[in-house]
Design an enzyme around this catalytic site. Sequence first.
Site: not given
Length: 468
Positions: A165, A286, A292
């Site tokens: 999960h 980016s 980034k």
Amino acid sequence: MSTNTDGDGGRTLWHGRFAGGPADALMAYTVSLPFDRELWRQDIAGSRAHVRGLGRAGLFSDGDVAAVLAALDIVESEFADGTFVVVAGDEDIHTAVERRVTEIAGDAGARIHTARSRNDQVATDLRLWTKEALRDVVDAVIALQEVLVGRADEHADARLPGYTHLQRAQPVLLSHHLLAHVWAFGRDVDRLLDCIDRLDVSPLGAGALAGTSLPIDPVGTASDLGFAAVFDNSLDAVSDRDFVAEALFCLSMIGLHLARIGEEWVLWTSEEFGFVVLDDAYATGSSMLPQKKNADIAELARGKSGRLIGNLTGLLATLKGLPLAYNRDLQEDKEPLFDSVRQVVLALAAVSGMIDTARFNTGAMAAAADADVTAATDLAEFLVRRGVPFRTAHATVGELVRRHLAGEGDLADLARSELGDEVADLFAPGAQVRNRTSRGAAGPQAAPVQRAAIDELLASQRQRVSAR
Ligand code: ARG
């Protein structure tokens, strides 16, 4: 509405039956040459086998066989060097090759379609193409497995949290995690090879749908083309596209496996996880945000799986309800197949490179793996070893976790005071992963057994591949 009135350029294979030429709109909508030219090698191979078969059957003179084979050589070199000239009326690859062979070889070329239909021809071409393509995919899957095994061996001692999960559940060895994917890809290799075995049946000689009155030799042409078997039912031979659907399923499944890795690597490379640092060559930047460094390969591996599934479901919808035998609907088999093969081969290479060159931050992984709460199951199993029923042990430890989360103290301290000092060992660095000892478990004790099994898997795959 404009039509191509019967200049040579607009002449189709079937012009005899028709008073005028085809409408431009018809040709624009129905031509498949823009995509089925991909089959030129297979179409030429099939034509060679067919012509040699006609020779053996006495339907072609030696001179005609030689003339057509020589013309096919020329057509082959034109396709290979990009000088093949398409003319109006070249509906598909089969038409284009036959038209050009006839230009070169004259009458002998005009005989080449004896006892052959584009229906058995296209099925033959596509089976040959798929056989080769899936073999290439198998090679690429194996290459990725080897990368994963290499990285697993390199980091045999590293541990990280295992998740259920997406919550930390129990720690696992990094090698165990990486090898889990190797097993999944092992099933993909198996499936691809099974698919190749099943599709390895020649449909050549089935004609349009019912065979022919001429004494052809489908067994001979099948062995000439390297097929393992020959069709027994002409209707099935020309209408069966199970192999395309099966190939698309195999490719989708590989896509799903890659997508799962993709999702993990998006998480692992995030600052929140910080488990993996991508090599610059396998990351993107980016256009606006200078800081980034993005895991675009991982994201596209995740994203493009949708398209692979689309190719599969699209073809299944096309095939559903088609009456025997050939229907033009079947022309829709090629684009999804070509696209899925191409995408999967590209994805396998990119993901292999990404994984091969990445740096694992084993320190961050270990720190996350050693969180106290993930020792909870070990605490319960400690009580089980003392004879406490598991359900009771579970409740006892659950209560400790609840108190820990309520701020009453470290889980390790609470456990020691409630259960005894011996439980301190369960919280030592790496202890949790060492305690995963059962068969196939995530700890170091079971690791060598699995590693040997992986070697066997790879060896048996290699053997199956080379037997083909
Ligand atoms: N381009 C066609 C296809 O891909 C070839 C077979 C055409 N057969 C026919 N009867 N029109 O399916």
